[in-house]
Design an enzyme around this catalytic site. Structure first.
Site, PDB file in Angstrom:
ATOM      1  N   GLU A  94       0.808  -1.211   0.000  1.00  0.00           N
ATOM      2  CA  GLU A  94       0.000   0.000   0.000  1.00  0.00           C
ATOM      3  C   GLU A  94       0.843   1.264   0.000  1.00  0.00           C
ATOM      4  O   GLU A  94       1.963   1.278   0.495  1.00  0.00           O
ATOM      5  CB  GLU A  94      -0.926   0.005   1.224  1.00  0.00           C
ATOM      6  N   CYS A 114       6.533  -6.841   7.255  1.00  0.00           N
ATOM      7  CA  CYS A 114       7.609  -6.249   8.054  1.00  0.00           C
ATOM      8  C   CYS A 114       7.951  -7.235   9.159  1.00  0.00           C
ATOM      9  O   CYS A 114       7.065  -7.895   9.688  1.00  0.00           O
ATOM     10  CB  CYS A 114       7.122  -4.941   8.669  1.00  0.00           C
TER      11      CYS A 114
END
Ligand code: SAH
Length: 354
Positions: A94, A114
């Site tokens: 995104e 992440c």
């Protein structure tokens, strides 16, 4: 399909010229294609209309153009636009366009997922999948810039690497993308308008100093008390605040730029006067600017925002110490586009698919 096709965007202009020579085409065509790739940010060979259909066919036989594609767009009440992008291998990332007057800021991702697992961040809850390639980072900027032009009739003015992922754990691609974004034969944006945000990976901050980068650096500090930072930023166990201070001092010596400290305001956790005092001490080491960030709630996370009153008091204390402090209000909350919310929807979808 030739399985050994290379990503065309890994080629230098000289390498492209060699290729054009090898297919018996004029050398200047290479420059035209290079311009399409970087200046005009073309995301398919078909867009290269001044190149003959035959040559374009040869290009697509020999190379891939692993561009990202716009998947979904959502517009917030406050004008913030969130975009999701599909990568060539199907993964979704995104990016966000944040308009503020004539300022058009693109917030972009550097990794799919992440692995830092910061306790207050939604992205920290989805697992790390892979690094983004530099051209995928570049594409986000190109698409968000097109959106700014289309929706607001304005050029992109700022870029922040504050979306999903940790830029300093994808060092080469982040540097290469910033180079292509700022190069005169690329998007030609001033590196002064680019900010790379990091959790604080000490060796890589030193490396930025060695590489004498021209963009700005932001450090997501959130607490200047080592034990407290350990609790919300697990990466702090790898390098302590002491290590970070040394690394940032070195960075500052090499680049002479002022760094930005990001500090998410967590009610009752890092917003007391004792915390402000520790932060003021931390700031004695190098010139800084402080951004106090309004916390955006994340589902199943016990933290909440400090609220304006506590934040103002925190700010006032720091200002008395002659520090530059800004309060950053949340943007695009209604569409989960705010800081740390990017992965919320992806997270929910993952859970539903389990
Ligand atoms: N990994 C990098 C860049 C991504 S995070 C970094 O740590 O800096 C970008 C910023 O958003 C960081 O300062 C992060 O702490 C902040 N952030 C994360 N979740 C948030 C939330 N829920 N509300 C407000 N800010 C958040």
């Amino acid at each position: 399909m030739n399985p050994r096709r290379n990503n065309i965007r890994t080629l230098s202009l000289t390498e492209l010229e060699t290729f054009f020579h090898s297919i018996g085409a004029e050398k200047f065509r290479a420059r035209q294609v290079y311009e399409w790739l970087w200046k005009k940010a073309a995301r398919s060979f078909d867009q290269m209309t001044n190149i003959s259909v035959e040559t374009r066919a040869k290009l697509s036989e020999s190379f891939t153009l692993d561009s990202i594609t716009l998947n979904t767009t959502q517009k917030s009440e406050d004008g913030t636009i969130k975009m999701s992008f599909r990568l060539f291998d199907g993964h979704i990332i995104e990016g966000v366009l944040i308009p503020s007057g004539t300022r058009m800021t693109a917030c972009i991702s550097s990794q799919v997922g992440c692995n830092l697992a910061c306790k207050f961040c939604a992205t920290g809850m989805i697992r790390y999948i892979r690094n983004l390639n530099f051209d995928e980072i570049f594409d986000q900027v190109a698409i968000i810039a097109e959106t700014a032009r289309h929706e607001y009739n304005l050029p992109l003015s700022h870029i922040v690497y504050m979306g999903m992922g940790e830029p300093m754990l994808n060092y080469q691609n982040v540097l290469k993308s910033a180079e292509r974004i700022s190069a005169p034969d690329g998007l030609a944006m001033s590196p002064q308008r680019i900010t790379v945000s990091t959790v604080g990976v000490a060796p890589m901050i030193r490396q930025l100093g060695n590489d004498k980068v021209k963009f700005h650096l932001a450090l997501s500090l959130h607490s200047a008390i080592n034990e407290k930072r350990n609790q919300i930023v697990p990466y702090n166990l790898r390098n302590s605040l002491g290590d970070l201070i040394e690394a940032v001092k070195y960075f500052h010596q090499q680049t002479r730029t002022r760094i930005t400290l990001e500090y998410v305001m967590l009610k009752g956790f890092n917003d007391t006067m004792e915390d402000a005092k520790a932060l003021a001490e931390f700031c004695k080491n190098f010139p800084v600017k402080i951004n106090l960030i309004q916390y955006n709630p994340v589902e199943n996370v016990p933290y909440e925002d400090s609220g304006l009153e506590r934040t103002e008091a925190f700010k006032a204390f720091l200002e008395k110490k002659n520090l530059v402090v800004n309060i950053r209000r949340s943007r695009g909350k209604d569409i989960d586009a705010a800081c740390g919310q990017l992965a919320n929807k992806i997270l929910k979808q993952n859970q539903e698919n389990k």
